[in-house]
Design a protein around this motif. Structure first.
Motif, PDB file in Angstrom:
ATOM      1  N   SER A 265       4.514  14.603   3.584  1.00 53.37           N
ATOM      2  CA  SER A 265       5.402  15.663   4.057  1.00 53.37           C
ATOM      3  C   SER A 265       4.982  17.011   3.494  1.00 53.37           C
ATOM      4  O   SER A 265       4.966  18.026   4.195  1.00 53.37           O
TER       5      SER A 265
ATOM      6  N   GLN B  40       6.377   8.646   1.251  1.00 49.90           N
ATOM      7  CA  GLN B  40       6.310   9.650   2.307  1.00 49.90           C
ATOM      8  C   GLN B  40       6.115  11.076   1.807  1.00 49.90           C
ATOM      9  O   GLN B  40       5.464  11.886   2.454  1.00 49.90           O
TER      10      GLN B  40
ATOM     11  N   SER C 102       6.720   7.703  11.014  1.00 48.65           N
ATOM     12  CA  SER C 102       6.893   7.052   9.711  1.00 48.65           C
ATOM     13  C   SER C 102       8.370   6.878   9.393  1.00 48.65           C
ATOM     14  O   SER C 102       8.793   5.830   8.873  1.00 48.65           O
TER      15      SER C 102
END
Length: 422
Positions: free
Chosen positions: A342, A338, A55
């Motif tokens: 994470s 993101q 990513s």
């Protein structure tokens, strides 16, 4: 320091820190950097991390990240060897006790002040922010996730012993007096090994520290994190209580991981070394209802030890690598497309309000109850490594019959000498 209360079921607007631009999207200076990660949930799993890096590379294709996976048995030795050989990793994923209090205190880490924007300071919980900097206000860590360490009981055994009456299953709290009554009831029911004060090493020592500090409101360090204070009257009273209780055994043959195994196989009726990761890791081995609990307190206000994990950068003297490392950290911890992935990879909770990222996950929702009880993150005091060794040595002494006051005083003298030497 005090954590702002987090309620996992609240439907809150996501609060994502704006990304700081260290490299324009797709135009980052080409760099090869290394990430060494301790096993923080699935950050220790190569397939998961490969996906996270993929990513990142969709946005920054010219920054190449090589990963080394560490464990808690040999990880510190691997990093120390790399430091000595001038080959320290660029990025490390771990907690303040290593990034701030150890390598940061030795002048080995990069100051991350430019990641800590005003927006970041506003968004990230206060005690997390405080834990990520030294006493001079230099930030050596940028945080990603957090958890609260708990204890747990075998609910089936407690129910059979009529001991559930002594705890509050809704708030997951109990008083010191009711803890004593519950342990006695379980012991009287025929369960001789109710709980173990494990002390063969430092593994899981957050559990024994929290148990002893909570029973009568003692502290492990002062508020400034400059001095160890475990020799307080409250802690001495707590140790004397535990030593006197039927069913609570000081066991110098086991550490935290061993205690977890003994709890999961039914040998022990409670575990002091517990958190959501332990339940996740052992869900296929547990044949009873494991009920997570806050540690018992005399005041009714538990103060749980917390875990904070994030990124630090070793100063290897290469400005391009440092810039690339900051770009990686900023993406993983701040990018709004993101950051949830994470954090979820850690199996813990975000260090800022991202809303209920675990909606529909019964286990994570259950454990979110404990975040509100998190206390002071004191693991950044000087001499931390030496203090951890002195702690389990002290517990062994108490277990073998040494006067509690004398044993605790020896611990404090050793730990404070190590803190002063830094």
């Amino acid at each position: 320091m005090k954590y702002r209360k987090i309620i996992a079921l609240a439907v809150a607007a996501s609060m994502v820190v704006p990304t700081t631009v260290f490299a324009a999207e797709g135009e980052a200076a080409a760099a090869d950097i290394t990430l060494w990660t301790y096993p923080i949930g699935s950050w220790g799993d190569s397939a998961t991390v490969d996906g996270l890096i993929a990513s990142f590379n969709e946005k920054y294709p010219d920054i190449h990240v090589t990963v080394e996976y560490l464990d808690y048995t040999n990880g510190d030795d691997q990093i120390n060897t790399a430091i000595e050989g001038g080959q320290a990793p660029d990025i490390v994923l771990e907690g303040p006790e290593r990034l701030v209090a150890n390598w940061g205190a030795k002048g080995l880490m990069v100051d991350l002040a430019d990641l800590w924007t005003d927006e970041a300071k506003e968004a990230i919980y206060d005690s997390v922010e405080n834990a990520c900097q030294n006493n001079d206000g230099v930030f050596y860590e940028y945080p990603l996730c957090m958890t609260a360490h708990t204890m747990a009981i075998n609910r089936d055994i407690f129910e059979a012993a009529d001991a559930l009456q002594y705890l509050d299953e809704e708030t997951r709290t109990w008083t010191t007096e009711n803890f004593q009554k519950a342990v006695q009831a379980v012991y009287d029911s025929g369960q001789q090994n109710v709980g173990a004060v494990y002390c063969s090493g430092q593994g899981g020592d957050q559990g024994t520290r929290a148990l002893i500090n909570n029973l009568y409101g003692g502290t492990f360090t002062n508020a400034e994190h400059t001095e160890y204070t475990a020799n307080s009257e409250e802690n001495i009273k707590a140790l004397e209580l535990l030593k006197s209780m039927d069913g609570i055994n000081f066991d110098a043959s086991i550490a935290g991981g061993d205690e977890i195994n003994l709890f999961c196989n039914g040998t022990l009726a409670m575990a002091f070394c517990w958190n959501v990761a332990q339940e996740n890791n052992n869900k296929d081995n547990i044949t009873f209802d494991a009920l997570p609990m806050a540690f018992p307190t005399d005041s009714g206000e538990p103060q749980l030890c917390g875990g904070i994990w994030g990124f630090g950068i070793f100063n290897n003297g290469d400005d391009a690598k440092i810039a690339a490392a900051k770009t990686f950290i900023d993406f993983m911890a701040n990018d709004e497309t993101q950051v949830v992935d994470s954090v979820k990879a850690s199996s813990y909770w975000p260090v800022k309000d991202l809303g209920n990222i675990y909606e529909g996950d019964e286990l994570m929702t259950e454990y979110s109850t404990f975040i509100q009880y998190m206390g002071d993150y004191y693991q950044v005091v000087g001499g931390w490594a030496e203090a951890r060794t002195a702690w389990w040595n002290m517990l062994q002494q108490v277990g073998s019959g040494t006067d509690v006051s004398a044993a605790v005083e020896e611990f404090v003298t050793t730990a404070n000498a190590a803190a002063s030497a830094q």
